[in-house]
Design an enzyme around this catalytic site. Structure first.
Site, PDB file in Angstrom:
ATOM      1  N   TYR A 154      36.305   7.398  98.215  1.00 24.88           N
ATOM      2  CA  TYR A 154      35.717   6.137  98.302  1.00 24.88           C
ATOM      3  C   TYR A 154      34.335   6.236  98.919  1.00 24.88           C
ATOM      4  O   TYR A 154      33.321   5.471  98.463  1.00 24.88           O
ATOM      5  CB  TYR A 154      36.202   5.633  99.554  1.00 24.88           C
ATOM      6  CG  TYR A 154      35.982   4.377 100.392  1.00 24.88           C
ATOM      7  CD1 TYR A 154      36.186   3.120  99.620  1.00 24.88           C
ATOM      8  CD2 TYR A 154      35.330   4.268 101.456  1.00 24.88           C
ATOM      9  CE1 TYR A 154      35.872   1.926 100.027  1.00 24.88           C
ATOM     10  CE2 TYR A 154      34.667   3.053 102.152  1.00 24.88           C
ATOM     11  CZ  TYR A 154      35.073   1.879 101.148  1.00 24.88           C
ATOM     12  OH  TYR A 154      34.704   0.485 101.786  1.00 24.88           O
ATOM     13  N   ILE A 187      34.737  -3.535 109.613  1.00 25.43           N
ATOM     14  CA  ILE A 187      34.845  -4.983 109.672  1.00 25.43           C
ATOM     15  C   ILE A 187      36.285  -5.350 109.731  1.00 25.43           C
ATOM     16  O   ILE A 187      37.067  -4.902 108.902  1.00 25.43           O
ATOM     17  CB  ILE A 187      34.096  -5.781 108.343  1.00 25.43           C
ATOM     18  CG1 ILE A 187      32.828  -5.045 107.982  1.00 25.43           C
ATOM     19  CG2 ILE A 187      34.493  -7.095 108.555  1.00 25.43           C
ATOM     20  CD1 ILE A 187      31.802  -5.119 109.017  1.00 25.43           C
ATOM     21  N   THR A 189      38.892  -6.719 108.672  1.00 22.59           N
ATOM     22  CA  THR A 189      39.627  -7.660 107.607  1.00 22.59           C
ATOM     23  C   THR A 189      41.062  -7.008 107.447  1.00 22.59           C
ATOM     24  O   THR A 189      41.483  -5.953 108.227  1.00 22.59           O
ATOM     25  CB  THR A 189      38.801  -7.302 106.076  1.00 22.59           C
ATOM     26  OG1 THR A 189      39.022  -6.001 105.881  1.00 22.59           O
ATOM     27  CG2 THR A 189      37.577  -7.725 106.241  1.00 22.59           C
TER      28      THR A 189
HETATM   29  N1  LIG Z   1      36.663  -3.917 106.212  1.00 22.23           N
HETATM   30  C1  LIG Z   1      35.770  -3.038 106.141  1.00 22.23           C
HETATM   31  O1  LIG Z   1      35.805  -2.262 107.151  1.00 22.23           O
HETATM   32  C2  LIG Z   1      34.866  -2.536 104.943  1.00 22.23           C
HETATM   33  C3  LIG Z   1      34.073  -1.476 105.417  1.00 22.23           C
HETATM   34  C4  LIG Z   1      32.971  -1.246 104.286  1.00 22.23           C
HETATM   35  C5  LIG Z   1      33.073  -2.016 102.985  1.00 22.23           C
HETATM   36  N2  LIG Z   1      34.105  -2.716 102.787  1.00 22.23           N
HETATM   37  C6  LIG Z   1      34.127  -3.145 101.407  1.00 22.23           C
HETATM   38  O2  LIG Z   1      34.300  -4.407 101.357  1.00 22.23           O
HETATM   39  C7  LIG Z   1      34.926  -5.031 100.217  1.00 22.23           C
HETATM   40  C8  LIG Z   1      35.940  -5.920 100.919  1.00 22.23           C
HETATM   41  O3  LIG Z   1      36.649  -5.293 101.357  1.00 22.23           O
HETATM   42  P1  LIG Z   1      37.912  -6.145 102.491  1.00 22.23           P
HETATM   43  O4  LIG Z   1      37.755  -5.460 103.719  1.00 22.23           O
HETATM   44  O5  LIG Z   1      37.491  -7.577 102.510  1.00 22.23           O
HETATM   45  O6  LIG Z   1      39.386  -6.060 101.784  1.00 22.23           O
HETATM   46  P2  LIG Z   1      40.589  -6.986 101.558  1.00 22.23           P
HETATM   47  O7  LIG Z   1      41.443  -6.057 101.275  1.00 22.23           O
HETATM   48  O8  LIG Z   1      40.585  -7.948 102.655  1.00 22.23           O
HETATM   49  O9  LIG Z   1      39.741  -7.863 100.362  1.00 22.23           O
HETATM   50  C9  LIG Z   1      39.709  -7.066  98.999  1.00 22.23           C
HETATM   51  C10 LIG Z   1      40.117  -8.112  97.866  1.00 22.23           C
HETATM   52  O10 LIG Z   1      39.887  -7.528  96.509  1.00 22.23           O
HETATM   53  C11 LIG Z   1      41.184  -7.633  95.941  1.00 22.23           C
HETATM   54  N3  LIG Z   1      41.107  -6.559  94.638  1.00 22.23           N
HETATM   55  C12 LIG Z   1      41.480  -5.497  95.033  1.00 22.23           C
HETATM   56  N4  LIG Z   1      41.415  -4.792  93.874  1.00 22.23           N
HETATM   57  C13 LIG Z   1      41.070  -5.598  93.044  1.00 22.23           C
HETATM   58  C14 LIG Z   1      40.855  -5.290  91.428  1.00 22.23           C
HETATM   59  N5  LIG Z   1      41.162  -4.309  90.887  1.00 22.23           N
HETATM   60  N6  LIG Z   1      40.657  -6.533  90.641  1.00 22.23           N
HETATM   61  C15 LIG Z   1      40.455  -7.921  91.452  1.00 22.23           C
HETATM   62  N7  LIG Z   1      40.739  -7.943  92.812  1.00 22.23           N
HETATM   63  C16 LIG Z   1      41.009  -6.819  93.451  1.00 22.23           C
HETATM   64  C17 LIG Z   1      42.135  -7.608  97.147  1.00 22.23           C
HETATM   65  O11 LIG Z   1      43.238  -8.404  96.073  1.00 22.23           O
HETATM   66  C18 LIG Z   1      41.773  -8.425  98.138  1.00 22.23           C
HETATM   67  O12 LIG Z   1      41.880  -9.901  97.983  1.00 22.23           O
HETATM   68  C19 LIG Z   1      35.317  -3.702  99.585  1.00 22.23           C
HETATM   69  O13 LIG Z   1      34.474  -3.535  98.591  1.00 22.23           O
HETATM   70  C20 LIG Z   1      35.360  -2.847 100.722  1.00 22.23           C
HETATM   71  O14 LIG Z   1      35.239  -1.482 100.327  1.00 22.23           O
HETATM   72  C21 LIG Z   1      35.056  -3.117 103.568  1.00 22.23           C
END
Ligand SMILES: NC(=O)c1ccc[n+]([C@@H]2O[C@H](COP(=O)([O-])OP(=O)(O)OC[C@H]3O[C@@H](n4cnc5c(N)ncnc54)[C@H](O)[C@@H]3O)[C@@H](O)[C@H]2O)c1
Length: 249
Positions: A154, A187, A189
């Site tokens: 990741y 975050i 989520t």
């Molecule tokens: N939540 C955190 O703490 C955090 C921290 C740093 C970065 N991020 C990044 O933020 C972004 C969103 O994460 P989130 O926490 O909102 O997660 P989440 O799981 O709430 O949302 C992610 C969405 O992406 C969709 N998804 C997954 N694989 C997919 C694919 N192959 N094609 C299309 N859609 C797909 C899922 O169905 C989901 O609706 C990601 O890139 C994650 O790495 C999150």
């Protein structure tokens, strides 16, 4: 702030992408929302339309190159132009030290998280060059700027997202295209909530000086600003949004 702008958001069915969809719509954007989870992304689009906004749901697996190409073509057809693309899909993986991380896990994480973002940008850039400009915002992570124990694939993928974002910014600046990355800390989520539900002690992973996790809406605000012309001289940046974590020694 985003009145009339045509914006594509990936990963829009949950978390940061869902929050961005609601916020961008409130700022006047016209949206194409893509997600692998059709029910979730339809629900997000319907909620926006119910409030008088414009949003179209697409079911897309950004792990499949042909689906990415079609997603961008469909988005351009529905919106007329793609003023901004918020490439937000990324996946984490089971925690393991480097020596124990399965190759298949490494490859799948790289495929979805960085190759998917790269291919999305390839398709979007073709439209943006043709239409004379545009804005790309990619979701990276603080994991891409730090050593991140137990999440090597990741972290490497997110470092790749930051790197290719900067390259795009430099290559395409003279053609009116800006590209930036947001780097969230922890975050609140669904994936993070699931960790909490599984008994992970948040005090162990929240090292933000502000002493709390962030919200998806806070990340969405940064993405909205980067999509808007208010950030017109900002490109090639990876901006942390993390309650101060990245500022610590
Ligand atoms: N939540 C955190 O703490 C955090 C921290 C740093 C970065 N991020 C990044 O933020 C972004 C969103 O994460 P989130 O926490 O909102 O997660 P989440 O799981 O709430 O949302 C992610 C969405 O992406 C969709 N998804 C997954 N694989 C997919 C694919 N192959 N094609 C299309 N859609 C797909 C899922 O169905 C989901 O609706 C990601 O890139 C994650 O790495 C999150």
């Amino acid at each position: 702030m985003l009145e009339g702008k045509g914006i594509l958001i990936t990963g829009a069915g949950s978390g940061i992408g869902e929050a961005a969809a609601a916020l961008f719509a409130g700022y006047g954007a016209r949206l194409v929302l893509a997600d692998i989870n059709g029910d979730a992304v339809s629900r997000v689009a319907e909620a926006i339309v119910a409030k008088g906004g414009e949003a179209y749901a697409l079911v897309v697996d950004t792990g499949v190159p042909a689906q990415i190409e079609k997603m961008v073509t469909d988005a351009a057809a529905k919106l007329g132009r793609i003023d901004c693309a918020f490439n937000n899909v990324g996946i984490a993986h089971e925690m393991a030290e480097v020596a124990a991380l399965p190759l298949a896990t490494w490859q799948h994480t790289i495929d979805i998280t960085v190759t998917g973002t790269f291919l999305s940008m390839q398709a979007e850039l073709k439209h943006m060059v043709e239409q004379g400009g545009g804005v790309i915002v990619n979701t990276a992570s603080n994991a891409g700027t730090h050593g991140t124990p137990m999440l090597a694939a990741y972290a490497a993928a997110k470092a790749g997202v930051i790197s290719v974002t900067k390259t795009v910014a430099v290559e395409y600046a003279a053609r009116g295209i800006r590209a930036n990355a947001v780097c969230p800390g922890v975050i609140n989520t669904p994936p993070i909530k699931a960790l909490a539900d599984a008994g992970v002690n948040f005090a162990d992973i929240i090292n933000a000086p502000m002493g709390r996790v962030g919200t998806a809406a806070e990340v969405a605000e940064l993405a909205a600003w980067l999509c808007s012309s208010r950030s017109s001289y900002v490109t090639g940046q990876a901006i942390s949004i993390d309650g101060g974590t990245n500022a610590m020694p």
